[in-house]
Write a protein that holds these residues in place. Structure first.
Motif, PDB file in Angstrom:
ATOM      1  N   ILE A   3     -14.251 100.824 -28.151  1.00 31.14           N
ATOM      2  CA  ILE A   3     -13.723  99.486 -27.881  1.00 31.14           C
ATOM      3  C   ILE A   3     -14.833  98.457 -27.623  1.00 31.14           C
ATOM      4  CG2 ILE A   3     -12.359  98.133 -26.234  1.00 31.14           C
ATOM      5  CD1 ILE A   3     -10.355 100.336 -26.139  1.00 31.14           C
ATOM      6  N   PRO A   4     -15.868  98.769 -26.798  1.00 32.32           N
ATOM      7  CA  PRO A   4     -16.960  97.785 -26.661  1.00 32.32           C
ATOM      8  C   PRO A   4     -17.642  97.470 -27.981  1.00 32.32           C
ATOM      9  CG  PRO A   4     -17.049  99.352 -24.866  1.00 32.32           C
ATOM     10  CD  PRO A   4     -16.025  99.870 -25.825  1.00 32.32           C
ATOM     11  N   ARG A   5     -17.802  98.492 -28.825  1.00 31.82           N
ATOM     12  CA  ARG A   5     -18.419  98.249 -30.129  1.00 31.82           C
ATOM     13  C   ARG A   5     -17.511  97.422 -31.037  1.00 31.82           C
ATOM     14  NH1 ARG A   5     -23.909  99.327 -30.504  1.00 31.82           N
ATOM     15  NH2 ARG A   5     -24.341 100.830 -28.873  1.00 31.82           N
ATOM     16  N   HIS A  39     -25.049  79.021 -23.395  1.00 28.05           N
ATOM     17  CA  HIS A  39     -23.816  79.810 -23.436  1.00 28.05           C
ATOM     18  C   HIS A  39     -23.938  80.983 -24.413  1.00 28.05           C
ATOM     19  CE1 HIS A  39     -21.531  75.972 -22.009  1.00 28.05           C
ATOM     20  NE2 HIS A  39     -22.050  76.654 -20.999  1.00 28.05           N
ATOM     21  N   THR A  40     -24.680  80.771 -25.513  1.00 21.75           N
ATOM     22  CA  THR A  40     -24.890  81.853 -26.472  1.00 21.75           C
ATOM     23  C   THR A  40     -25.691  82.986 -25.854  1.00 21.75           C
ATOM     24  OG1 THR A  40     -24.820  80.290 -28.325  1.00 21.75           O
ATOM     25  CG2 THR A  40     -25.837  82.441 -28.734  1.00 21.75           C
ATOM     26  N   VAL A  41     -26.758  82.646 -25.138  1.00 21.09           N
ATOM     27  CA  VAL A  41     -27.572  83.668 -24.478  1.00 21.09           C
ATOM     28  C   VAL A  41     -26.749  84.392 -23.416  1.00 21.09           C
ATOM     29  CG1 VAL A  41     -29.608  84.050 -23.044  1.00 21.09           C
ATOM     30  CG2 VAL A  41     -29.723  82.467 -24.963  1.00 21.09           C
ATOM     31  N   LEU A  42     -25.916  83.644 -22.692  1.00 22.52           N
ATOM     32  CA  LEU A  42     -25.047  84.283 -21.694  1.00 22.52           C
ATOM     33  C   LEU A  42     -24.069  85.252 -22.366  1.00 22.52           C
ATOM     34  CD1 LEU A  42     -24.343  84.295 -18.673  1.00 22.52           C
ATOM     35  CD2 LEU A  42     -22.674  82.501 -19.128  1.00 22.52           C
ATOM     36  N   LEU A  43     -23.589  84.900 -23.551  1.00 22.61           N
ATOM     37  CA  LEU A  43     -22.704  85.796 -24.291  1.00 22.61           C
ATOM     38  C   LEU A  43     -23.442  87.055 -24.720  1.00 22.61           C
ATOM     39  CD1 LEU A  43     -19.911  86.249 -25.530  1.00 22.61           C
ATOM     40  CD2 LEU A  43     -20.710  85.052 -27.574  1.00 22.61           C
ATOM     41  N   HIS A  44     -24.721  86.926 -25.073  1.00 22.55           N
ATOM     42  CA  HIS A  44     -25.515  88.112 -25.406  1.00 22.55           C
ATOM     43  C   HIS A  44     -25.625  89.046 -24.197  1.00 22.55           C
ATOM     44  CE1 HIS A  44     -26.216  86.391 -29.188  1.00 22.55           C
ATOM     45  NE2 HIS A  44     -27.278  85.676 -28.903  1.00 22.55           N
ATOM     46  N   GLY A  45     -25.743  88.465 -23.013  1.00 21.98           N
ATOM     47  CA  GLY A  45     -25.757  89.286 -21.808  1.00 21.98           C
ATOM     48  C   GLY A  45     -24.450  90.039 -21.631  1.00 21.98           C
ATOM     49  N   PHE A  46     -23.334  89.381 -21.930  1.00 19.08           N
ATOM     50  CA  PHE A  46     -22.039  90.053 -21.845  1.00 19.08           C
ATOM     51  C   PHE A  46     -21.932  91.165 -22.883  1.00 19.08           C
ATOM     52  CE2 PHE A  46     -17.534  90.227 -23.273  1.00 19.08           C
ATOM     53  CZ  PHE A  46     -17.000  90.758 -22.106  1.00 19.08           C
ATOM     54  N   GLN A  47     -22.455  90.924 -24.093  1.00 20.71           N
ATOM     55  CA  GLN A  47     -22.458  91.962 -25.115  1.00 20.71           C
ATOM     56  C   GLN A  47     -23.297  93.160 -24.679  1.00 20.71           C
ATOM     57  OE1 GLN A  47     -23.515  88.927 -28.287  1.00 20.71           O
ATOM     58  NE2 GLN A  47     -22.270  90.312 -29.504  1.00 20.71           N
ATOM     59  N   LEU A  48     -24.413  92.879 -24.009  1.00 17.87           N
ATOM     60  CA  LEU A  48     -25.246  93.968 -23.515  1.00 17.87           C
ATOM     61  C   LEU A  48     -24.501  94.783 -22.462  1.00 17.87           C
ATOM     62  CD1 LEU A  48     -28.060  95.303 -23.559  1.00 17.87           C
ATOM     63  CD2 LEU A  48     -28.711  93.766 -21.694  1.00 17.87           C
ATOM     64  N   LEU A  49     -23.734  94.124 -21.608  1.00 15.37           N
ATOM     65  CA  LEU A  49     -22.939  94.848 -20.616  1.00 15.37           C
ATOM     66  C   LEU A  49     -21.904  95.745 -21.289  1.00 15.37           C
ATOM     67  CD1 LEU A  49     -22.346  92.130 -17.857  1.00 15.37           C
ATOM     68  CD2 LEU A  49     -23.833  94.125 -17.731  1.00 15.37           C
ATOM     69  N   LEU A  50     -21.310  95.261 -22.378  1.00 12.16           N
ATOM     70  CA  LEU A  50     -20.367  96.085 -23.121  1.00 12.16           C
ATOM     71  C   LEU A  50     -21.045  97.338 -23.679  1.00 12.16           C
ATOM     72  CD1 LEU A  50     -18.280  93.446 -25.133  1.00 12.16           C
ATOM     73  CD2 LEU A  50     -17.528  94.776 -23.159  1.00 12.16           C
ATOM     74  N   ALA A 110     -34.293 108.361 -20.648  1.00 10.09           N
ATOM     75  CA  ALA A 110     -35.374 107.423 -20.341  1.00 10.09           C
ATOM     76  C   ALA A 110     -35.493 106.332 -21.396  1.00 10.09           C
ATOM     77  CB  ALA A 110     -36.694 108.181 -20.206  1.00 10.09           C
ATOM     78  N   VAL A 111     -35.348 106.721 -22.674  1.00  9.41           N
ATOM     79  CA  VAL A 111     -35.426 105.733 -23.757  1.00  9.41           C
ATOM     80  C   VAL A 111     -34.273 104.743 -23.675  1.00  9.41           C
ATOM     81  CG1 VAL A 111     -35.255 105.456 -26.259  1.00  9.41           C
ATOM     82  CG2 VAL A 111     -36.762 107.191 -25.310  1.00  9.41           C
ATOM     83  N   SER A 112     -33.066 105.233 -23.402  1.00  6.05           N
ATOM     84  CA  SER A 112     -31.904 104.343 -23.308  1.00  6.05           C
ATOM     85  C   SER A 112     -32.062 103.361 -22.154  1.00  6.05           C
ATOM     86  CB  SER A 112     -30.627 105.166 -23.130  1.00  6.05           C
ATOM     87  OG  SER A 112     -30.405 106.004 -24.239  1.00  6.05           O
ATOM     88  N   VAL A 113     -32.495 103.855 -21.003  1.00  2.00           N
ATOM     89  CA  VAL A 113     -32.703 102.975 -19.851  1.00  2.00           C
ATOM     90  C   VAL A 113     -33.788 101.949 -20.149  1.00  2.00           C
ATOM     91  CG1 VAL A 113     -33.486 102.893 -17.456  1.00  2.00           C
ATOM     92  CG2 VAL A 113     -31.866 104.656 -18.176  1.00  2.00           C
ATOM     93  N   MET A 114     -34.867 102.384 -20.817  1.00  2.00           N
ATOM     94  CA  MET A 114     -35.943 101.458 -21.154  1.00  2.00           C
ATOM     95  C   MET A 114     -35.456 100.375 -22.109  1.00  2.00           C
ATOM     96  SD  MET A 114     -39.518 102.219 -23.136  1.00  2.00           S
ATOM     97  CE  MET A 114     -38.608 102.441 -24.677  1.00  2.00           C
ATOM     98  N   MET A 163     -23.641  98.781 -22.401  1.00  3.00           N
ATOM     99  CA  MET A 163     -24.066  99.632 -21.293  1.00  3.00           C
ATOM    100  C   MET A 163     -22.916 100.427 -20.682  1.00  3.00           C
ATOM    101  SD  MET A 163     -26.844  97.237 -19.292  1.00  3.00           S
ATOM    102  CE  MET A 163     -27.151  98.505 -18.068  1.00  3.00           C
ATOM    103  N   LEU A 164     -21.681 100.159 -21.108  1.00  9.32           N
ATOM    104  CA  LEU A 164     -20.554 100.939 -20.594  1.00  9.32           C
ATOM    105  C   LEU A 164     -20.670 102.416 -20.951  1.00  9.32           C
ATOM    106  CD1 LEU A 164     -17.511  98.566 -21.278  1.00  9.32           C
ATOM    107  CD2 LEU A 164     -18.508  99.162 -19.067  1.00  9.32           C
ATOM    108  N   ALA A 165     -21.437 102.715 -22.007  1.00  6.64           N
ATOM    109  CA  ALA A 165     -21.623 104.121 -22.384  1.00  6.64           C
ATOM    110  C   ALA A 165     -22.339 104.907 -21.290  1.00  6.64           C
ATOM    111  CB  ALA A 165     -22.404 104.208 -23.696  1.00  6.64           C
ATOM    112  N   PHE A 166     -23.132 104.231 -20.449  1.00  2.97           N
ATOM    113  CA  PHE A 166     -23.842 104.924 -19.378  1.00  2.97           C
ATOM    114  C   PHE A 166     -22.905 105.354 -18.256  1.00  2.97           C
ATOM    115  CE2 PHE A 166     -27.366 102.565 -21.285  1.00  2.97           C
ATOM    116  CZ  PHE A 166     -28.299 103.584 -21.394  1.00  2.97           C
ATOM    117  N   THR A 167     -21.690 104.839 -18.238  1.00  3.78           N
ATOM    118  CA  THR A 167     -20.756 105.201 -17.174  1.00  3.78           C
ATOM    119  C   THR A 167     -19.990 106.488 -17.469  1.00  3.78           C
ATOM    120  OG1 THR A 167     -18.958 103.880 -18.143  1.00  3.78           O
ATOM    121  CG2 THR A 167     -20.457 102.757 -16.615  1.00  3.78           C
ATOM    122  N   LEU A 168     -20.252 107.124 -18.597  1.00  3.74           N
ATOM    123  CA  LEU A 168     -19.487 108.314 -18.988  1.00  3.74           C
ATOM    124  C   LEU A 168     -19.560 109.449 -17.964  1.00  3.74           C
ATOM    125  CD1 LEU A 168     -20.142 108.541 -22.848  1.00  3.74           C
ATOM    126  CD2 LEU A 168     -18.246 107.483 -21.640  1.00  3.74           C
TER     127      LEU A 168
END
Length: 321
Positions: free
Chosen positions: A275-277, A228-239, A189-193, A241-246
């Motif tokens: 790798i995402p990190r 573009h910087t903010v959009l890159l932060h969104g991409f970093q966040l997606l990287l 719950a904390v991670s999703v929040m 969030m890959l841990a949730f796919t385990l």
């Protein structure tokens, strides 16, 4: 009888070989990442212009946070691979650092996006907390928020009476201390929040800056860079969030292949956590023109220090002849 005695030996040798391969796959990535981070932090410490910018201070904070996260993660990986056991009192701080830095990364990304938002919409009347001299207050708040939830998670769990904190050796894993259903639910719950709040912040700042680009006719280049910087932060966040796919990837790999469970866990750890990190801070750092220029100068200076040494040797040889 001879064949029966050879089977355990072959299995043990194969297991040792698999451990060696896994360690050899992780260590070079870690060394390359650490080398790049050290170069970037050296540039930040030696160049005054970076220390006077809130944006670069937040980025340096992210570099330090991700370095601690990867260092603790790799140490835990090596301890598990080597089946190293030690008392709980030494294991809990390492797990605590790994958890705190993992949760702190999305918060830093949200702070970096908000910093770009403040820089665009309040260039002259920037709030005091977002000035370079006081940005440490925001960094301190991020650390306090990140530390609060792991402490709650550990406190709501029940300690095994057979495990003594100072003397009982255990294998340092998260499941050893956070295995109860309520702890697993709380952690999820904390991670999703965390990631949901950060995604909303990044989406809000991106949309607001995007709308601002349509209004402004002057200084349109800086606004586009901020977008573009903010959009890159969104991409970093997606990287991140890959841990949730385990859990999903583990089931898919089990259905498709006949790999061992420990091999699947390592594959997921390497591809969706390490790798995402590795990529997240490096992509952002080498994308920045000013920082990339200083990184190039640093490597050029190192190469120029070698070249005069070679030239002096050649000159001495010519005089000797």
């Amino acid at each position: 009888m001879q064949n029966l005695t050879e089977l355990p030996v072959n299995a043990t040798s194969q297991k040792r070989l698999a451990v060696i391969i896994k360690v050899c796959a992780v260590i070079p990535f870690f060394c390359a990442f650490l080398c790049c981070i050290v170069v970037m932090l050296h540039i930040f410490a030696s160049q005054r212009q970076f220390l006077d910018s809130s944006r670069y201070i937040l980025f340096a904070h992210m570099l330090i946070n991700d370095t601690l996260q990867i260092l603790s993660s790799v140490l835990l990986f090596l301890f598990v691979m080597g089946q190293v056991k030690f008392p709980v009192v030494y294991c809990v701080p390492l797990l605590f650092v790994s958890t705190v830095t993992y949760q702190n990364t999305p918060l830093i990304l949200a702070a970096m996006s908000l910093e770009r938002y403040v820089a665009i919409f309040y260039p002259l009347q920037r709030p005091a907390a977002w000035h370079s001299g006081r940005i440490w207050i925001i960094n301190l708040c991020l650390w306090l928020i990140s530390c609060m939830f792991p402490i709650i998670e550990y406190s709501i769990g029940k300690q095994d009476p057979a495990v003594k904190i100072l003397s009982t050796p255990v294998l340092c894993k998260t499941v050893v201390f956070s295995s109860s259903p309520i702890q697993v639910l709380f952690r999820s719950a904390v991670s999703v929040m965390f990631f949901a709040v950060v995604a909303v912040v990044i989406f809000f700042t991106y949309v607001r800056i995007l709308l601002e680009t349509r209004k402004l006719r002057q200084d349109r280049v800086s606004v586009n860079k901020a977008m573009h910087t903010v959009l890159l932060h969104g991409f970093q966040l997606l990287l991140c969030m890959l841990a949730f796919t385990l859990p999903v990837t583990e089931k898919l790999i089990l259905l498709i292949t006949n790999w061992l469970l420990e091999d699947i866990i390592f594959f997921n750890y390497f591809c969706f956590i390490l790798i995402p990190r590795f990529l997240s801070p490096l992509i952002y750092g080498f994308r920045d023109h000013s920082l990339r220029r200083y990184v190039g100068k640093t490597f050029l200076c190192c190469s120029n220090k070698v070249k005069p040494h070679v030239r002096n040797k050649q000159r001495d040889r010519s005089f000797a002849s």
